[in-house]
Design an enzyme around this catalytic site. Structure first.
Site, short mmCIF file in Angstrom:
data_model
loop_
_atom_site.label_atom_id
_atom_site.label_comp_id
_atom_site.label_asym_id
_atom_site.label_seq_id
_atom_site.Cartn_x
_atom_site.Cartn_y
_atom_site.Cartn_z
N TYR A 144 0.83 -1.21 0.00
CA TYR A 144 0.00 0.00 0.00
C TYR A 144 0.87 1.26 0.00
CZ TYR A 144 -3.84 -3.17 1.27
OH TYR A 144 -4.77 -4.19 1.31
N HIS A 175 0.21 -11.88 1.37
CA HIS A 175 -0.53 -11.16 0.32
C HIS A 175 -0.46 -12.00 -0.96
CE1 HIS A 175 -1.48 -6.58 -0.19
NE2 HIS A 175 -2.45 -7.33 -0.64
#
Length: 262
Positions: A65, A130
């Site tokens: 992010y 992830h």
């Protein structure tokens, strides 16, 4: 089921709605229907304070992010007020806007140590892999074992994966504490993972509950309908919803509380 709920058998209690923070750190290569501007420090500080005031204690970030972890580490108030979820495996380059993946145990350790520094903390509540979609292949690399070792060392309280397949979700729950899965009005494919978690006291976080802003159809209030369905499903701990709009945050929490029968 109340707004505050247990996250499987992790010992963590989480708000039914968690704050996703991709939009405070990254505006390249994201799939939202509308453009947005990354908020400044003051706006982020106010958003975090508002989230706490509304009863949210769960915050979701990731190295992928962009600057999100660093900004949270700088702008979060009392660490003990928050259950922090971060990730390993996906790296994002802010200059090129490209992602790359590394699921090796070595990278897991390096990534967790970096997240601890960035987030300005000596422990992480939840660390998820992830996934790039190849869930079973990732697990076979020893990625979850590496996270579980860091848990034994006291750096992490709960481990898991943000999965993309039913097989991967169930395999994750067999080796770790929790999984993050996609579930919304149009996507029910991963419900078997939630059912497995419910019957084995494992944790479930939900991503894309509002289909990243793409929920349409002829439903009068698709957000309320989504929240009712998801938060009424046994085994669901929390929905991660990313917003930088204070009004949306307030509305989402009000609707989540209705869905929880409050």
């Amino acid at each position: 089921m109340s707004f505050m709920r247990p996250l499987g058998n992790t010992g963590l209690t989480v708000s039914a709605l968690g704050l996703g923070t991709v939009k405070i750190g990254r505006d390249k290569g994201v799939k939202y229907p509308n453009g947005f501007t990354i908020p400044d420090d003051r706006a982020v500080t106010e958003l975090l304070a508002q989230a706490l005031d509304l009863g949210i204690n769960l915050i979701d970030t990731a190295p992928a992010y962009g600057h999100s972890e660093v900004r949270l580490g700088k702008l979060m108030s009392a660490r003990q007020d928050w259950i922090i979820v971060t990730k390993v495996g996906e790296e994002f380059d802010n200059d090129s806007g490209e992602s790359r993946f590394d699921f090796t145990p070595e990278h897991v350790r390096t990534s967790v140590e970096r997240s601890l520094q960035r987030l300005n903390t000596d422990y992480l509540d939840c660390v998820l892999v992830h996934s790039d979609g190849n869930d079973l292949d990732i697990i076979s690399q020893g990625t979850l074992e590496a996270l579980n070792e860091l848990k034994k060392a006291g750096l992490i309280r709960a481990t898991g994966m943000s999965t993309k397949t039913v097989e991967g979700g169930i395999a994750t729950l067999q080796q770790a504490d929790m999984a993050m899965v996609t579930y919304n009005l149009q996507h029910h494919e991963e419900v078997p993972v939630i059912e497995h978690a419910a019957s084995h006291s494992k944790g479930i976080l939900i991503k894309k509950a509002f289909a990243s802003g793409h929920l349409a159809g002829d439903i009068a209030d698709p957000v309320q309908e989504s929240l009712n369905q998801i938060l009424g499903t046994a085994g669901v701990g929390s929905i991660i919803a990313g917003t930088i709009n204070p009004k949306h945050l307030q509305e989402n929490v009000a609707k989540a509380r209705i869905a929880c029968g409050e």
